[in-house]
Design a protein around this motif. Structure first.
Motif, short mmCIF file in Angstrom:
data_model
loop_
_atom_site.label_atom_id
_atom_site.label_comp_id
_atom_site.label_asym_id
_atom_site.label_seq_id
_atom_site.Cartn_x
_atom_site.Cartn_y
_atom_site.Cartn_z
N ARG A 1 0.82 -1.20 0.00
CA ARG A 1 0.00 0.00 0.00
C ARG A 1 0.87 1.27 0.00
NH1 ARG A 1 -5.43 -0.94 1.79
NH2 ARG A 1 -5.80 -3.15 2.26
N MET A 2 1.98 1.22 0.72
CA MET A 2 2.88 2.36 0.75
C MET A 2 3.42 2.67 -0.65
SD MET A 2 5.02 1.65 4.27
CE MET A 2 6.19 2.97 3.90
N TRP A 3 3.81 1.61 -1.35
CA TRP A 3 4.35 1.81 -2.69
C TRP A 3 3.29 2.41 -3.62
CZ3 TRP A 3 8.34 2.89 -5.27
CH2 TRP A 3 8.39 2.70 -6.66
N ALA A 4 2.04 1.96 -3.48
CA ALA A 4 0.96 2.51 -4.29
C ALA A 4 0.76 4.00 -3.96
CB ALA A 4 -0.33 1.72 -4.04
N ALA A 5 0.81 4.35 -2.70
CA ALA A 5 0.64 5.75 -2.31
C ALA A 5 1.77 6.62 -2.83
CB ALA A 5 0.54 5.86 -0.78
N ALA A 6 2.96 6.04 -2.89
CA ALA A 6 4.14 6.80 -3.34
C ALA A 6 4.09 7.13 -4.82
CB ALA A 6 5.42 6.02 -3.02
N GLN A 7 3.17 6.52 -5.56
CA GLN A 7 3.06 6.81 -6.99
C GLN A 7 2.26 8.08 -7.27
OE1 GLN A 7 5.13 4.72 -8.67
NE2 GLN A 7 5.30 4.09 -6.52
N LYS A 8 1.64 8.63 -6.24
CA LYS A 8 0.87 9.85 -6.43
C LYS A 8 1.81 11.03 -6.66
CE LYS A 8 -3.02 8.67 -3.44
NZ LYS A 8 -3.87 9.17 -2.32
N PRO A 9 1.47 11.94 -7.56
CA PRO A 9 2.33 13.11 -7.79
C PRO A 9 2.54 13.93 -6.52
CG PRO A 9 0.69 12.90 -9.53
CD PRO A 9 0.33 11.89 -8.49
#
Length: 240
Positions: free
Chosen positions: A105-113
Motif C-alpha cells: 500500500r505504501m508503494w501505491a501511495a508513493a506513486q501519487k504526484p
C-alpha cells in the motif's frame, strides 16, 4: 445430587480476545482524530499542522492506506496529508503478511504526484508496541527522517556496531517486501519510503494514552469552543 456445573464466574475478556477487536480498534483510532478535528488542533503524526478534515475508509477515493485519512494545513498554509492503515498488531518481520500488505500500500501511495511534491505522510496504527519495535523499528524510522539521502541512510544501517542486527533486519524485510511486488528496492527508494513512514501506537488501555486524549490542544481562537464541547466529546469517545 451433586452439582456438576463448573463455577462460571463472569470475567473481563481482553480486547484482543473478542471477535470484533480489529474493527473496534479502527473506530477508536478514527474517533481520536475526529476529536482533534473538533478541537481544530494538531493531528498526531503531523506535528505543526492543523487538522482540517478526517475521512474513513477512503480506498474508493484513491488512498491505499485507507482506514483513516487526515487532511491538514501546515503552518505556512500549505496542505498536508496523513494516510493511516489500522492494524491492531504487526510484527514487522519476514513472516508478517500484514506488514507485507502495508508495504504494498505504501508503494501505491508513493506513486501519487503529491507524494513527492508536498508533505505526504504514511502510517500504521497499532494497539501494542514491544521492545523490538521501539528500539529497532522506530529508531530506523527516526534515522530515515534525520538523514538526507539513501546513501547516508544505507551507510548508517549497514555499519555493524552502529546499528543493531534487529534494525538491519527490519530494513531487509522492508526491502524484500518491495521486491516481492516488483517495486524498486534500491537504497534511495527504501530511504524515501521509510522517511515518510510512521508507526503510531494507540494503547487505549494505558493511563498515558487517556491523558493524551484529555490533553488534546485546541487551535488558537478555538479554545472557547473546545471548552464547551470537550466534556461531551470525551464522554462519547469513552463509550466506544
Amino acid at each position: 445430587m451433586a452439582n456438576n456445573k463448573k463455577n462460571l464466574t463472569p470475567g473481563i475478556a481482553p480486547p484482543g480476545a473478542t471477535g470484533n477487536a480489529g474493527p473496534h480498534f479502527e473506530i477508536k483510532v478514527g474517533a481520536y482524530y475526529l476529536l482533534s478535528l473538533l478541537a481544530s488542533g494538531e493531528p498526531r503524526g503531523l506535528p505543526g499542522a492543523r487538522v482540517m478534515r478526517v475521512q474513513l475508509q477512503q480506498a474508493a477515493a484513491g488512498f491505499p492506506l485507507d482506514d483513516v485519512v487526515v487532511r491538514a494545513t501546515n503552518a505556512d498554509g500549505s496542505p498536508t496529508v496523513l494516510e493511516i492503515q489500522v492494524k491492531r498488531t504487526l510484527d514487522f518481520t519476514a513472516s508478517d503478511e500484514e506488514f507485507a500488505d502495508v508495504v504494498r500500500r505504501m508503494w501505491a501511495a508513493a506513486q501519487k504526484p503529491e507524494f513527492n511534491a508536498s508533505r505526504y505522510e504514511l502510517a500504521v496504527a497499532i494497539a501494542r508496541t514491544s521492545t523490538r519495535i521501539e528500539r529497532s523499528c522506530q529508531t530506523v524510522l527516526h534515522w530515515a527522517r534525520r538523514l538526507l539521502d539513501g546513501a547516508s541512510f544505507a551507510a548508517h544501517i549497514n555499519r555493524e556496531g552502529f546499528s543493531s542486527k534487529e534494525m538491519r533486519g527490519f530494513v531487509a524485510v522492508f526491502r524484500k517486501n518491495l521486491m516481492a511486488i516488483g517495486a524498486p528496492a534500491d537504497d534511495e527508494t527504501v530511504w524515501r519510503l521509510l522517511s515518510r513512514f510512521q508507526i503510531l501506537v494507540f494503547d487505549f488501555e494505558s493511563p498515558s494514552h487517556r491523558v493524551r486524549i484529555t490533553n488534546i490542544a485546541p487551535a488558537s481562537g478555538r479554545a472557547w469552543c473546545w471548552r464547551r464541547i470537550k466534556p461531551r466529546a470525551l464522554g462519547i469517545y469513552g463509550q466506544l
